[in-house]
Design an enzyme around this catalytic site. Structure first.
Site, PDB file in Angstrom:
ATOM      1  N   LYS A 190       0.825  -1.205   0.000  1.00 42.76           N
ATOM      2  CA  LYS A 190       0.000   0.000   0.000  1.00 42.76           C
ATOM      3  C   LYS A 190       0.863   1.260   0.000  1.00 42.76           C
ATOM      4  CE  LYS A 190      -3.943   2.296   0.459  1.00 42.76           C
ATOM      5  NZ  LYS A 190      -3.662   3.600   1.029  1.00 42.76           N
ATOM      6  N   GLU A 197       0.596   6.696  -6.667  1.00 41.10           N
ATOM      7  CA  GLU A 197      -0.543   7.609  -6.754  1.00 41.10           C
ATOM      8  C   GLU A 197      -0.079   9.063  -6.763  1.00 41.10           C
ATOM      9  OE1 GLU A 197      -3.363   8.829  -3.275  1.00 41.10           O
ATOM     10  OE2 GLU A 197      -4.041   6.895  -4.053  1.00 41.10           O
TER      11      GLU A 197
END
Length: 327
Positions: A190, A197
């Site tokens: 993550k 991102e």
């Protein structure tokens, strides 16, 4: 299955709703009793007034999911919760966390026979509707205990075409969740996800700022263009190679306000970008784009451009992150 949820903020409460609507039993606790009482009015949800009561109402071996704010709050909650736990219980932390902290927490809980898992959770405020992409780390036995809930929370195969070469029954990854490895592996995945991102968001932001800059009066008249940026982002959603959910959210924000006037361009970073760069340094892996994207967020707190307004708008769209005022 039954699962206990601790922390009923933006994501925690919606995860409970998602689970309960699929037939799972949920016991919930939050520091705010009013939030607990409100959620407990929904079918399949039972409230608890304390961590001790939550543990008492949970079936053994217990499955407990923490969605409290990252950092000190996680350790404080685990300290308060651990005296009420027993051998075989599983505790999952689903917020953002530095993977090294997960390893430390797992070692502490192991003394009580409690298995700790980390679940990198992506989906933001849209998770109730779309489901959550889940990157999970921890012991295999604990993963198997939690898998019914993980499979429910995940988005499933949906209408996404299968990757060429994948055959047979869809596996975990195709259904939107994955046991990535031992403790810390979920939050490691993550962490890198969020670092990427940052880079994707920065690329969109800079590109749209260049489009906006094409109207500048300093340019020769014959080379000056007044682009409808909202229309351009909508266009790119239709068959373009740069299409993505981030672009969908950007187009939605620009449709409401083409100049993004309600945003100052002050862009926070929530930790994962920093951890990604720190880990890249430890591994001696070049991460030029991700580093630049992180540093741009630092700069945005001193001076703001249209690109930073785009970044801020995207953060609000997918995560409900309210822009902070410049300090």
């Amino acid at each position: 299955m039954q699962i206990a949820m601790i922390g009923l903020g933006r994501m925690g409460a919606n995860m409970v709703r998602h689970l309960a609507r699929a037939g799972h039993d949920c016991v919930v606790y939050d520091l705010d009793p009013a939030v607990v009482a409100s959620l407990a009015e929904e079918d399949g949800v039972e409230g608890a007034g304390s961590l001790a009561e939550l543990a008492d109402k949970s079936e053994r071996p217990r499955s407990l999911w923490l969605m409290v704010p990252s950092g000190a709050a996680v350790d404080a909650t685990l300290d308060a919760l651990s005296p009420h736990l027993a051998d075989g219980d599983v505790v999952v932390y689903g917020g953002n966390s530095y993977f090294k902290d997960d390893v430390r927490r797992a070692e502490r809980l192991a003394d009580r026979g409690v298995r700790y898992m980390d679940a990198g959770t992506s989906g933001g405020v849209w998770g109730l509707e779309r489901g959550y992409c889940l990157m999970v780390g921890g012991p295999e036995q604990a993963f198997q205990q939690l898998e019914p809930a993980l499979a429910t929370l995940a988005p499933g195969t949906g209408n996404i075409e299968r990757t060429p070469g994948r055959e047979g029954e869809p596996d975990q990854a195709e259904r939107g969740y994955l046991h990535c490895g031992p403790v810390g592996a979920g939050h490691f995945a993550k962490m890198v996800h969020n670092g990427i991102e940052y880079g994707l968001m920065q690329a969109y932001a800079e590109g749209l700022d260049i489009l906006r800059g094409a109207r500048a009066q300093s340019l020769p008249a014959a080379q000056r263009y007044d682009f409808d940026i909202a229309a351009i982002t909508e266009l790119w959603r239709r068959g373009s190679v740069v299409g993505s959910w981030l672009l969908d959210l950007t187009a939605a924000a620009l449709q409401r306000d083409g100049e993004l006037a309600r945003y100052s361009g002050y862009v926070e970073d929530s930790g994962e970008g920093r951890w990604t760069i720190q880990t890249a340094i430890e591994e001696a892996v070049p991460a030029d784009v991700l580093s630049a994207a992180l540093y741009t967020r630092f700069r945005s707190r001193q001076e703001h451009t249209f690109a930073e307004k785009v970044l801020s708008a995207m953060r609000e769209q997918f995560g409900g992150h309210v822009e902070h005022s410049a300090r």
